[in-house]
Scaffold this motif. Structure first.
Motif, PDB file in Angstrom:
ATOM      1  N   THR A  77      56.123  -1.478  25.719  1.00  0.00           N
ATOM      2  CA  THR A  77      56.138  -2.873  26.144  1.00  0.00           C
ATOM      3  C   THR A  77      54.852  -3.163  26.908  1.00  0.00           C
ATOM      4  N   ILE A  78      54.430  -4.422  26.881  1.00  0.00           N
ATOM      5  CA  ILE A  78      53.207  -4.844  27.571  1.00  0.00           C
ATOM      6  C   ILE A  78      53.531  -6.067  28.408  1.00  0.00           C
ATOM      7  N   ALA A 120      49.538  -6.777  20.038  1.00  0.00           N
ATOM      8  CA  ALA A 120      49.378  -5.341  19.835  1.00  0.00           C
ATOM      9  C   ALA A 120      49.828  -4.973  18.426  1.00  0.00           C
ATOM     10  N   ILE A 121      49.102  -4.048  17.824  1.00  0.00           N
ATOM     11  CA  ILE A 121      49.482  -3.485  16.528  1.00  0.00           C
ATOM     12  C   ILE A 121      49.675  -1.986  16.734  1.00  0.00           C
ATOM     13  N   MET A 122      50.877  -1.500  16.455  1.00  0.00           N
ATOM     14  CA  MET A 122      51.188  -0.084  16.559  1.00  0.00           C
ATOM     15  C   MET A 122      51.450   0.438  15.151  1.00  0.00           C
ATOM     16  N   ALA A 123      50.683   1.450  14.737  1.00  0.00           N
ATOM     17  CA  ALA A 123      50.776   1.894  13.347  1.00  0.00           C
ATOM     18  C   ALA A 123      50.628   3.416  13.257  1.00  0.00           C
ATOM     19  N   THR A 124      51.302   3.987  12.291  1.00  0.00           N
ATOM     20  CA  THR A 124      51.083   5.378  11.921  1.00  0.00           C
ATOM     21  C   THR A 124      49.899   5.416  10.959  1.00  0.00           C
ATOM     22  N   LEU A 135      52.649  -0.870  29.399  1.00  0.00           N
ATOM     23  CA  LEU A 135      51.309  -1.218  29.878  1.00  0.00           C
ATOM     24  C   LEU A 135      51.401  -2.524  30.646  1.00  0.00           C
ATOM     25  N   ILE A 136      50.580  -2.639  31.687  1.00  0.00           N
ATOM     26  CA  ILE A 136      50.493  -3.877  32.454  1.00  0.00           C
ATOM     27  C   ILE A 136      49.046  -4.342  32.445  1.00  0.00           C
ATOM     28  N   LEU A 137      48.835  -5.596  32.040  1.00  0.00           N
ATOM     29  CA  LEU A 137      47.497  -6.185  32.073  1.00  0.00           C
ATOM     30  C   LEU A 137      47.277  -6.827  33.439  1.00  0.00           C
ATOM     31  N   GLY A 138      46.379  -6.243  34.200  1.00  0.00           N
ATOM     32  CA  GLY A 138      46.057  -6.750  35.519  1.00  0.00           C
ATOM     33  C   GLY A 138      44.562  -6.906  35.700  1.00  0.00           C
ATOM     34  N   VAL A 139      44.105  -6.812  36.934  1.00  0.00           N
ATOM     35  CA  VAL A 139      42.683  -6.987  37.268  1.00  0.00           C
ATOM     36  C   VAL A 139      42.195  -5.748  37.993  1.00  0.00           C
ATOM     37  N   GLY A 140      41.021  -5.267  37.614  1.00  0.00           N
ATOM     38  CA  GLY A 140      40.453  -4.084  38.234  1.00  0.00           C
ATOM     39  C   GLY A 140      40.184  -4.270  39.713  1.00  0.00           C
ATOM     40  N   LYS A 141      40.364  -3.181  40.465  1.00  0.00           N
ATOM     41  CA  LYS A 141      40.185  -3.206  41.911  1.00  0.00           C
ATOM     42  C   LYS A 141      38.875  -2.505  42.301  1.00  0.00           C
ATOM     43  N   ASP A 159      51.011   1.520   6.673  1.00  0.00           N
ATOM     44  CA  ASP A 159      51.750   0.378   6.134  1.00  0.00           C
ATOM     45  C   ASP A 159      51.465  -0.903   6.917  1.00  0.00           C
ATOM     46  N   GLY A 160      50.532  -0.840   7.854  1.00  0.00           N
ATOM     47  CA  GLY A 160      50.164  -2.013   8.659  1.00  0.00           C
ATOM     48  C   GLY A 160      50.770  -2.022  10.034  1.00  0.00           C
ATOM     49  N   GLY A 161      51.885  -1.320  10.201  1.00  0.00           N
ATOM     50  CA  GLY A 161      52.449  -1.127  11.528  1.00  0.00           C
ATOM     51  C   GLY A 161      53.276  -2.284  12.048  1.00  0.00           C
ATOM     52  N   GLU A 162      53.630  -2.173  13.316  1.00  0.00           N
ATOM     53  CA  GLU A 162      54.451  -3.155  14.024  1.00  0.00           C
ATOM     54  C   GLU A 162      53.560  -4.054  14.863  1.00  0.00           C
ATOM     55  N   VAL A 163      53.886  -5.342  14.909  1.00  0.00           N
ATOM     56  CA  VAL A 163      53.085  -6.332  15.633  1.00  0.00           C
ATOM     57  C   VAL A 163      53.902  -6.878  16.795  1.00  0.00           C
ATOM     58  N   ILE A 164      53.285  -6.894  17.982  1.00  0.00           N
ATOM     59  CA  ILE A 164      53.953  -7.389  19.183  1.00  0.00           C
ATOM     60  C   ILE A 164      53.033  -8.394  19.864  1.00  0.00           C
ATOM     61  N   TYR A 165      53.490  -9.643  19.985  1.00  0.00           N
ATOM     62  CA  TYR A 165      52.769 -10.644  20.772  1.00  0.00           C
ATOM     63  C   TYR A 165      53.267 -10.600  22.212  1.00  0.00           C
TER      64      TYR A 165
END
Length: 220
Positions: A3-4, A21-25, A129-135, A213-219
């Motif tokens: 999760t993001i 995000a695209i997760m693929a084998t 994963l968490i999208l934040g800001v660098g310190k 096969d293109g993988g899984e897509v997560i918005y």
């Protein structure tokens, strides 16, 4: 299942942001000549289309640069990767040939203007994963660049720390020839409108050149 999440800091400073995000084998290889034929065609088209002063006005690049400014980072000193690639093309410098997955990401980035993170999913610590800001003074070893000052940069973090920024990904989670679980994150600081087309393009390349096969897509 990965999760993001987007931090409140990013949401407030970058309200138009949409990530995917695209997760693929996959099966990675050192070099794919057919992929490089496509890359070279893209480079020639890019040279016919843009001058170096035009690059910063490409939608995805412009939006990422604006996000940097809002977060307190100078985009002329810390260029988004899509901009750096475009400038390299227009300066007639050869693109780095790394491996098929990294080369594929670079192709999508050049063609679309999006800065794209590419990761070996098996090297990510945890399932979020968490999208934040660098310190200030946050440790971050950028691929091929050594320690990078990520203060004020958007950064994806796992349980062990930062793994990716639009300027450079981290050595710890980088793709290599042994990568079989591939994660790409496309950073849409200009919103969602162009993301589906970009996702479809990357999935087609993964199918053609990485035995996927293109993988899984997560918005998110």
């Amino acid at each position: 299942m990965l999760t993001i999440e987007i931090s409140e800091n990013i949401k407030s400073h970058c309200p138009d942001f949409v990530g995917v995000a695209i997760m693929a084998t996959v099966k990675n290889t050192k070099y794919n000549p057919d992929l490089w034929n496509e890359i070279n065609s893209c480079i020639e088209e890019y040279k016919r289309t843009y001058k170096i002063e035009d690059i910063k006005n490409i939608s995805g690049i412009q939006a990422t640069r604006n996000a940097y400014r809002r977060l307190g980072k100078d985009p002329n000193r810390y260029r988004p990767s899509a901009e750096a690639l475009g400038r390299r093309v227009l300066r007639d410098l050869p693109l780095y040939q790394i491996d098929t997955l990294v080369d594929l990401i670079n192709l999508v980035s050049i063609r679309t203007g999006y800065s794209i993170g590419g990761f070996d999913a098996d090297k990510i610590d945890g399932d979020k994963l968490i999208l934040g800001v660098g310190k200030a003074n946050e440790p971050y070893e950028a691929i091929g660049r050594g320690l990078l000052n990520i203060e004020g940069l958007p950064v994806y973090r796992d349980l062990s720390g930062g793994i990716g920024t639009p300027t450079s990904d981290n050595e710890r989670t980088k793709i290599d020839l042994g990568t079989t679980r591939f994660l790409a994150i496309i950073n849409g600081y200009d919103g969602k409108e162009r993301l589906p087309e970009t996702v479809n393009y990357m999935q087609s390349l993964l199918t053609r050149f990485a035995n996927s096969d293109g993988g899984e897509v997560i918005y998110f």
